[in-house]
Design a protein around this motif. Sequence first.
Motif, short mmCIF file in Angstrom:
data_model
loop_
_atom_site.label_atom_id
_atom_site.label_comp_id
_atom_site.label_asym_id
_atom_site.label_seq_id
_atom_site.Cartn_x
_atom_site.Cartn_y
_atom_site.Cartn_z
N SER A 3 -49.88 -3.01 29.16
CA SER A 3 -48.69 -3.85 28.58
C SER A 3 -48.49 -3.20 27.02
CB SER A 3 -49.44 -5.04 27.99
OG SER A 3 -49.61 -6.09 28.99
N ASP A 134 -47.15 -5.49 32.42
CA ASP A 134 -45.83 -5.93 31.94
C ASP A 134 -44.87 -6.79 33.14
OD1 ASP A 134 -46.07 -4.33 29.87
OD2 ASP A 134 -45.24 -2.56 30.42
N ILE A 137 -41.92 -8.66 31.47
CA ILE A 137 -40.52 -7.93 31.19
C ILE A 137 -39.58 -8.44 32.05
CG2 ILE A 137 -39.62 -5.69 31.15
CD1 ILE A 137 -41.96 -4.51 29.92
N ALA A 138 -39.82 -8.50 33.45
CA ALA A 138 -38.76 -8.83 34.18
C ALA A 138 -38.04 -10.50 33.81
CB ALA A 138 -39.29 -8.96 35.80
N VAL A 141 -36.21 -9.76 30.77
CA VAL A 141 -34.65 -9.06 31.21
C VAL A 141 -33.72 -10.10 31.81
CG1 VAL A 141 -33.82 -7.27 32.54
CG2 VAL A 141 -35.76 -6.81 31.23
N HIS A 223 -35.89 -1.92 30.59
CA HIS A 223 -35.74 -1.55 32.20
C HIS A 223 -37.10 -2.25 32.86
CE1 HIS A 223 -34.56 0.25 35.68
NE2 HIS A 223 -35.81 0.58 35.87
N ASN A 224 -36.91 -2.97 33.87
CA ASN A 224 -38.05 -3.40 34.67
C ASN A 224 -37.91 -2.64 36.02
OD1 ASN A 224 -40.05 -5.19 35.84
ND2 ASN A 224 -38.48 -6.31 36.94
N LEU A 226 -40.55 -2.64 38.20
CA LEU A 226 -41.75 -3.15 38.95
C LEU A 226 -41.30 -3.84 40.27
CD1 LEU A 226 -43.92 -4.47 36.07
CD2 LEU A 226 -44.03 -2.14 37.20
N ASN A 227 -40.15 -4.31 40.41
CA ASN A 227 -39.82 -5.07 41.42
C ASN A 227 -38.90 -4.01 42.54
OD1 ASN A 227 -40.72 -7.37 40.26
ND2 ASN A 227 -38.95 -8.20 39.42
N PRO A 230 -34.70 -2.83 40.71
CA PRO A 230 -34.99 -2.79 39.49
C PRO A 230 -33.84 -3.54 38.91
CG PRO A 230 -35.19 -0.55 40.30
CD PRO A 230 -34.76 -1.42 41.49
N SER A 232 -32.01 -3.82 34.43
CA SER A 232 -32.02 -3.49 33.16
C SER A 232 -31.51 -4.45 32.21
CB SER A 232 -31.50 -2.13 32.84
OG SER A 232 -32.27 -1.16 33.52
#
Length: 261
Positions: A3, A134, A137-138, A141, A223-224, A226-227, A230, A232
């Motif tokens: 994180s 993190d 974050i998604a 965002v 910016h994410n 992880l999925n 993506p 931003s």
Amino acid sequence: MPSRTTRPITLAGPDAAAFANAQLSSDVLNLGTGRWQWSGWLDPKGRVRALLQVARVADDRFIIVPRGGDSDVLANDLKRFVFRSKVSITIGDACFVADGDAHDDMHAYEDEHGALVFGEGDASIHIGMRDDGDAWIARHVEKGFAWLPDEALDALLPPALSMERMLAVSFNKGCFPGQEIAARLHFLGGHKRHLRTVRPDVALTPGQSLRIDGREAGITLMHNGLNASPISLVVLDDSVAQAETIEIEGARLHIISTFAA
């Protein structure tokens, strides 16, 4: 992925509420104990020096969590304005930002481990020693809750970060640094940059300048990746964001949503 971290700043003392209210852009005096709010610290020209989450954990104690930037610099600059106010300003150790379970929206408290918990209704975030990655974050965002890279500090005005939507700016509480510019934008409008979520065809880097034909047209804040798809969070000039998909240097952006000022 670990994180990201932040160093909370604590304001304590009989004048803590009045001091915070005079310096920060939100209505701190009306923040109840056990609650939190979005806020900011602006420079005299109205530019955002810091985007903040402010929790009132006791009647005379506030914890400020900077979303980006250098807490040492921020705290030392705040100390310059203490004068005769009965308030102490201290900086905590680096804390991880981690996801948490659903909790009452805008409710804040310190848990048994000393972590600060910010309720978001459908979730929460923990500021403490727990390093859970993190995943938060998604969500931020998608909701337009920015974390500012160094390149965005002292560069953006409140409407570009959707701070009024977040109730991070109050025009009914009296003076604060940058109020004149912020109020002018509020009442007269005219700001041509807005916060947007976009789906890029390549990974964007926080702080990355978004350029079209050699001209700077915006900046990436978060910016994410992880999925599988993506996403931003960016600030873009309105003049280039009329179409659903725009071409910038090195990438194509599909605009998903635009946040009000």
